[in-house]
Design a protein around this motif. Structure first.
Motif, short mmCIF file in Angstrom:
data_model
loop_
_atom_site.label_atom_id
_atom_site.label_comp_id
_atom_site.label_asym_id
_atom_site.label_seq_id
_atom_site.Cartn_x
_atom_site.Cartn_y
_atom_site.Cartn_z
N TYR A 157 0.83 -1.21 0.00
CA TYR A 157 0.00 0.00 0.00
C TYR A 157 0.86 1.25 0.00
O TYR A 157 0.64 2.18 -0.78
N LEU A 158 1.87 1.29 0.86
CA LEU A 158 2.72 2.47 0.96
C LEU A 158 3.54 2.67 -0.32
O LEU A 158 3.79 3.82 -0.73
N ALA A 159 3.94 1.57 -0.95
CA ALA A 159 4.70 1.69 -2.20
C ALA A 159 3.85 2.35 -3.28
O ALA A 159 4.35 3.15 -4.09
N ILE A 160 2.55 2.03 -3.30
CA ILE A 160 1.64 2.67 -4.26
C ILE A 160 1.32 4.09 -3.82
O ILE A 160 1.36 5.04 -4.60
N ARG A 161 1.00 4.24 -2.54
CA ARG A 161 0.50 5.52 -2.03
C ARG A 161 1.56 6.61 -2.07
O ARG A 161 1.23 7.79 -2.23
N LEU A 162 2.83 6.25 -1.93
CA LEU A 162 3.89 7.24 -2.01
C LEU A 162 3.78 8.03 -3.30
O LEU A 162 4.05 9.23 -3.34
N HIS A 163 3.37 7.34 -4.36
CA HIS A 163 3.25 8.00 -5.66
C HIS A 163 1.82 8.46 -5.93
O HIS A 163 1.60 9.59 -6.36
N ILE A 182 -0.57 8.92 7.57
CA ILE A 182 -1.27 8.44 8.76
C ILE A 182 -2.39 9.41 9.13
O ILE A 182 -3.54 9.00 9.35
N ASP A 183 -2.06 10.69 9.22
CA ASP A 183 -3.09 11.67 9.56
C ASP A 183 -4.22 11.64 8.53
O ASP A 183 -5.41 11.63 8.89
N ASN A 184 -3.87 11.65 7.26
CA ASN A 184 -4.88 11.69 6.21
C ASN A 184 -5.78 10.47 6.24
O ASN A 184 -7.01 10.59 6.11
N ASP A 185 -5.20 9.29 6.41
CA ASP A 185 -6.01 8.07 6.37
C ASP A 185 -6.90 7.93 7.60
O ASP A 185 -8.03 7.43 7.51
N ILE A 186 -6.42 8.39 8.75
CA ILE A 186 -7.27 8.38 9.94
C ILE A 186 -8.43 9.36 9.77
O ILE A 186 -9.58 9.04 10.05
N VAL A 204 -5.90 2.49 7.73
CA VAL A 204 -6.63 2.03 8.91
C VAL A 204 -7.23 0.66 8.67
O VAL A 204 -7.07 -0.28 9.47
N THR A 205 -7.92 0.51 7.55
CA THR A 205 -8.53 -0.78 7.20
C THR A 205 -7.48 -1.86 7.07
O THR A 205 -7.64 -2.98 7.61
N LEU A 206 -6.40 -1.56 6.36
CA LEU A 206 -5.37 -2.57 6.13
C LEU A 206 -4.71 -3.00 7.43
O LEU A 206 -4.41 -4.19 7.63
N THR A 207 -4.49 -2.06 8.33
CA THR A 207 -3.90 -2.40 9.63
C THR A 207 -4.83 -3.31 10.42
O THR A 207 -4.39 -4.30 11.03
N ALA A 208 -6.13 -3.01 10.41
CA ALA A 208 -7.09 -3.84 11.12
C ALA A 208 -7.14 -5.25 10.54
O ALA A 208 -7.17 -6.24 11.27
N LEU A 209 -7.09 -5.35 9.21
CA LEU A 209 -7.12 -6.66 8.56
C LEU A 209 -5.84 -7.45 8.82
O LEU A 209 -5.88 -8.64 9.14
N GLU A 210 -4.71 -6.78 8.68
CA GLU A 210 -3.42 -7.46 8.86
C GLU A 210 -3.23 -7.99 10.27
O GLU A 210 -2.70 -9.08 10.47
N ARG A 211 -3.66 -7.21 11.25
CA ARG A 211 -3.40 -7.53 12.64
C ARG A 211 -4.60 -8.16 13.34
O ARG A 211 -4.52 -8.45 14.53
N ASN A 212 -5.69 -8.31 12.58
CA ASN A 212 -6.91 -8.90 13.13
C ASN A 212 -7.34 -8.16 14.40
O ASN A 212 -7.57 -8.77 15.46
N ILE A 213 -7.42 -6.85 14.28
CA ILE A 213 -7.80 -6.00 15.41
C ILE A 213 -8.95 -5.09 14.98
O ILE A 213 -9.31 -5.03 13.81
N GLY A 214 -9.53 -4.39 15.93
CA GLY A 214 -10.62 -3.49 15.64
C GLY A 214 -10.15 -2.17 15.07
O GLY A 214 -8.95 -1.87 15.05
N ILE A 215 -11.09 -1.36 14.62
CA ILE A 215 -10.76 -0.07 14.01
C ILE A 215 -10.09 0.85 15.02
O ILE A 215 -9.10 1.53 14.70
N GLN A 216 -10.60 0.92 16.25
CA GLN A 216 -9.96 1.78 17.24
C GLN A 216 -8.53 1.33 17.52
O GLN A 216 -7.62 2.16 17.62
N GLU A 217 -8.33 0.02 17.61
CA GLU A 217 -6.98 -0.49 17.83
C GLU A 217 -6.06 -0.18 16.66
O GLU A 217 -4.87 0.11 16.83
N ALA A 218 -6.62 -0.23 15.45
CA ALA A 218 -5.82 0.12 14.26
C ALA A 218 -5.44 1.59 14.28
O ALA A 218 -4.30 1.96 13.95
N VAL A 219 -6.37 2.46 14.66
CA VAL A 219 -6.08 3.89 14.77
C VAL A 219 -5.02 4.12 15.82
O VAL A 219 -4.08 4.92 15.63
N ASP A 220 -5.12 3.43 16.96
CA ASP A 220 -4.12 3.58 18.02
C ASP A 220 -2.74 3.11 17.55
O ASP A 220 -1.72 3.74 17.86
N TYR A 221 -2.71 2.02 16.80
CA TYR A 221 -1.44 1.49 16.28
C TYR A 221 -0.79 2.51 15.35
O TYR A 221 0.41 2.78 15.44
#
Length: 367
Positions: free
Chosen positions: A175-181, A221-225, A242-259
């Motif tokens: 995601y970051l490799a794409i998003r950088l551009h 990070i700021d923009n995606d949150i 945010v979504t990708l972090t939640a999916l990758e780590r099998n955590i909730g949205i709040q936990e993804a935002v905190d991460y």
């Protein structure tokens, strides 16, 4: 992964960021000129024009580039607006359509003084006019960097379209490799150089490369949150960290935002430490490098401030969200008839919903 909460707590990411809010004094006049320029292309329906106006890209440029002269700021404002136009013009298109639009923009950037073909998508003329106006106020090396980085951004936009249309959830690294551009952060940095002279051998120094990347991470990070709520309401949050972090780590949205908030803090520390150990090339280069690095730091601050000062993400509730760091999650709204969607109960007031509705395409969203 747990269900989406009804509210999320935002991290206070820039409470200790040393770059204060700055804004260029004459931005109102430039903002109006740039907005009228975009309106002249007839890209937007009345509803879409409302969405464009609430973004206030002239303010964003004035915050991002507070030291530019008037004509330079106009290029910055036009560039921000052109990026938005491309996003909105291609948002509902398939890969073939987005690739065609991207190729048109790339050709326009390579030929800013060549008339565009009759009947071509108007997005090419938007970028052509932007660059034709900018050529006279930038150096050859800056022009080359601007064109090359925006060409890569166009390719990133195509890949982002492919992922969205296929409902493909890449991992964070991909995601970051794409998003950088695709975010056009690198050409946005180049706009700073309209008033800064950094030689090529200095521009490509590994430490400056790192600072550009860390600045991108902080902004991303700021923009995606901030954008997650709206994107989820539109059914477009799969291409969001945010979504990708939640999916990758099998955590909730709040936990993804905190991460991501914690990652923001670590990245911030790396950025600040690096600014204390900049290489030296002698004057006047060292002073120009310092201005350039300050420009990246200011970009991070500007993105944060604009997110609350425009009506892009929080509509009329921005001051309250900023004060409390509490964000009410929007119900999903209709994007296409085939998508599952929700709506508020009769009489229910959902803070920020008016923004989501204004951003949802309808049959006349783009002319």
């Amino acid at each position: 992964m747990t269900a989406v909460p009804t509210t999320i707590t935002l991290p206070d990411t820039l409470s200790s960021w040393p770059w204060p809010r700055q804004v260029i004094p004459h931005h109102e006049e430039v903002s109006l000129e740039s907005a009228q320029w975009v309106q002249g292309f007839g890209l937007f329906s009345p509803k879409a024009q409302v969405a464009f106006d609430r973004c206030n890209f002239g303010l964003l440029a004035a915050l991002v580039y507070p030291l530019l002269k008037k004509e330079q700021l106009r290029s910055g404002a036009d560039f921000m607006a052109a990026l938005y136009c491309f996003d909105e013009y291609t948002d509902q298109g398939d890969e073939v359509f987005v690739r065609q639009a991207a190729d048109i923009v790339k050709d326009a950037l390579r030929n800013p003084f060549k008339s565009r073909p009759e009947g071509e998508m108007p997005i090419g003329e938007v970028f052509r006019q932007f660059l034709a106006r900018t050529v006279s106020i930038c150096s050859t090396s800056v022009l080359q960097r601007l064109v090359e980085t925006q060409e890569r951004a166009m390719d990133g936009q195509v890949q982002q379209c492919v992922d969205r249309k296929q409902y493909f959830a890449c991992n964070s690294e991909e995601y970051l490799a794409i998003r950088l551009h695709s975010s056009s952060m690198l050409p946005s940095y180049v706009i700073m150089e309209l008033d800064i002279g950094v030689p090529d051998e200095v521009y490509y120094h590994p430490l400056l490369e790192k600072l550009r990347y860390w600045g991108f991470i902080l902004i991303c990070i700021d923009n995606d949150i901030f954008s997650y709520n709206i994107e989820r309401a539109r059914g477009q949050a799969l291409h969001n960290w945010v979504t990708l972090t939640a999916l990758e780590r099998n955590i909730g949205i709040q936990e993804a935002v905190d991460y991501l908030g914690a990652l923001h803090d670590r990245t911030k520390e790396s950025f600040l430490e690096a600014t204390k150990n900049l290489p030296t090339w002698g004057e006047p280069i060292d002073s120009e490098v310092r201005r350039y690095v300050d420009g990246i730091g200011n970009w991070v601050r500007a993105n944060y401030e604009w997110s609350f000062e425009s009506r892009r993400y929080f509509d009329t509730h921005a001051a309250e969200v900023r004060r409390t760091l509490q964000l009410t999650m929007l119900p999903k709204v209709v994007v296409t008839d085939s998508q599952e969607h929700w709506a508020p109960r009769p009489g229910e007031v959902v803070p920020g919903l008016e923004t989501a509705l204004n951003l949802v395409p309808d049959a006349g969203y783009l002319c």
